[in-house]
Enzyme design. Sequence first.
Site, PDB file in Angstrom:
ATOM      1  N   LYS A  36      19.634  -3.937  -6.951  1.00  0.00           N
ATOM      2  CA  LYS A  36      18.513  -3.006  -7.063  1.00  0.00           C
ATOM      3  C   LYS A  36      17.690  -3.009  -5.769  1.00  0.00           C
ATOM      4  O   LYS A  36      17.826  -3.895  -4.924  1.00  0.00           O
ATOM      5  CB  LYS A  36      17.615  -3.409  -8.239  1.00  0.00           C
ATOM      6  CG  LYS A  36      16.921  -4.755  -8.061  1.00  0.00           C
ATOM      7  CD  LYS A  36      16.035  -5.092  -9.240  1.00  0.00           C
ATOM      8  CE  LYS A  36      15.311  -6.419  -9.014  1.00  0.00           C
ATOM      9  NZ  LYS A  36      14.393  -6.751 -10.114  1.00  0.00           N
ATOM     10  N   TYR A 269      -7.447  -5.493  16.495  1.00  0.00           N
ATOM     11  CA  TYR A 269      -8.642  -5.034  15.789  1.00  0.00           C
ATOM     12  C   TYR A 269      -9.530  -6.198  15.346  1.00  0.00           C
ATOM     13  O   TYR A 269      -9.043  -7.208  14.816  1.00  0.00           O
ATOM     14  CB  TYR A 269      -8.252  -4.240  14.541  1.00  0.00           C
ATOM     15  CG  TYR A 269      -7.607  -2.903  14.816  1.00  0.00           C
ATOM     16  CD1 TYR A 269      -8.249  -1.942  15.573  1.00  0.00           C
ATOM     17  CD2 TYR A 269      -6.354  -2.602  14.300  1.00  0.00           C
ATOM     18  CE1 TYR A 269      -7.677  -0.707  15.821  1.00  0.00           C
ATOM     19  CE2 TYR A 269      -5.767  -1.367  14.529  1.00  0.00           C
ATOM     20  CZ  TYR A 269      -6.427  -0.426  15.291  1.00  0.00           C
ATOM     21  OH  TYR A 269      -5.835   0.803  15.532  1.00  0.00           O
TER      22      TYR A 269
END
Length: 405
Positions: A36, A269
């Site tokens: 999956k 940042y």
Amino acid sequence: MNDFPARVVVDLGAVRQNVRSLAAHAPTAQVMTVVKADAYGHGLVPCALAALEGGATWLGTAQVSEALHLRRAGVTGARVLTWLYAPGAPLREAVEADVDVSVAAPWALDELVAAARAAGRPARVHLKVDTGLSRNGLVPAQLDGVLAAALAAQAEGVLEVVGVWSHLAYADDPGHPSVRAQAAVFTDAVAAVERAGARLEVRHLANSAATLTAPDLHWDLVRPGIAAYGISPVPQVGGPERFGLVPAMTFEARLATVKPVPAGAGVSYGHEYTTPADTVLGVVPVGYADGVPRHASGRSGALGGPLQVGGRRLGVAGRVCMDQVVVDLGAGAREVAGDRVVLWGPGTDGGPTAQDWADVAGTIAYELVTRVGARVPREYVDTDAAHGRARDVPSVVAASVGGGR
């Protein structure tokens, strides 16, 4: 390396060998390799094929679309089970493609019966029992009614009840009492189904963790997922090497900017990292849009997620950005733009692993490998000695990756 300045390299030989190792841990059971989520980010079709070559006889997909993609890609050498869908799913197509379908609710049985009638062939059904996870599955009070309806449809030739299964909540904590409590509920459910007259082909409960740590829960079929890709589901018990597993994914990039900066320079940042001395910084052009977890940012002067550059183990300096991270290469660094950076890989050379990143980010390695972004290309190699020397996988196979990539 492709035009994109990073790539994921998947070793199909490792996948194949991991499945062999898992089969050795469960010698009395068949192996369903769970593929999956694009084989946990590794590539649906290539990994499915490698798993079958490693000895798996079943493949497991969450979504019906994943199962259908396998069949359309020519993967026919195994049974395929799919289990997670909402009303209106393409169940007729699944039945026509010889995909086994899980039933986890009364409405699902009704829709599957209708799909089988429309397909003109019987559906193969696995009844999913909720034994204590409280996710998908029939609670014990629903089981009798759904079972009676399923067996009535079976008597008409519309479907075949071939399996009963469930999923564990705490298998990654092998001593947790809920594991045994769920096993007891599952045993009772299997007995009830068999008393009602169902002739089951498979009864299955064990995921990766239970496959490796709970042999009494193997039943007829085990369903390893993350372990097939070489990541330990129980890192507190042991790493992959303890279980004969090898991580199959290497996530690597190339340095973009490399430049000298003075002491006291704020990095990324918020200036969460400030250079403690004159140094050289490198920009690695991948970020949280590519699956690098923002929670692995360097904060308060400490380095974040580990990076291997030039054989040295370093770390993310400052915040992880959308498209890039910064690494403090140190004064006198000799790296140049284009040099290789490993975010995670097998770790056999001392480099970082997905588990290392998970530890820094406060998550699990499953999340790291499955979330690598779609713009990062997947490339395939095969280092399995049993299949010849290390070699690139033919492009026709590599191009067959599913999962929307």
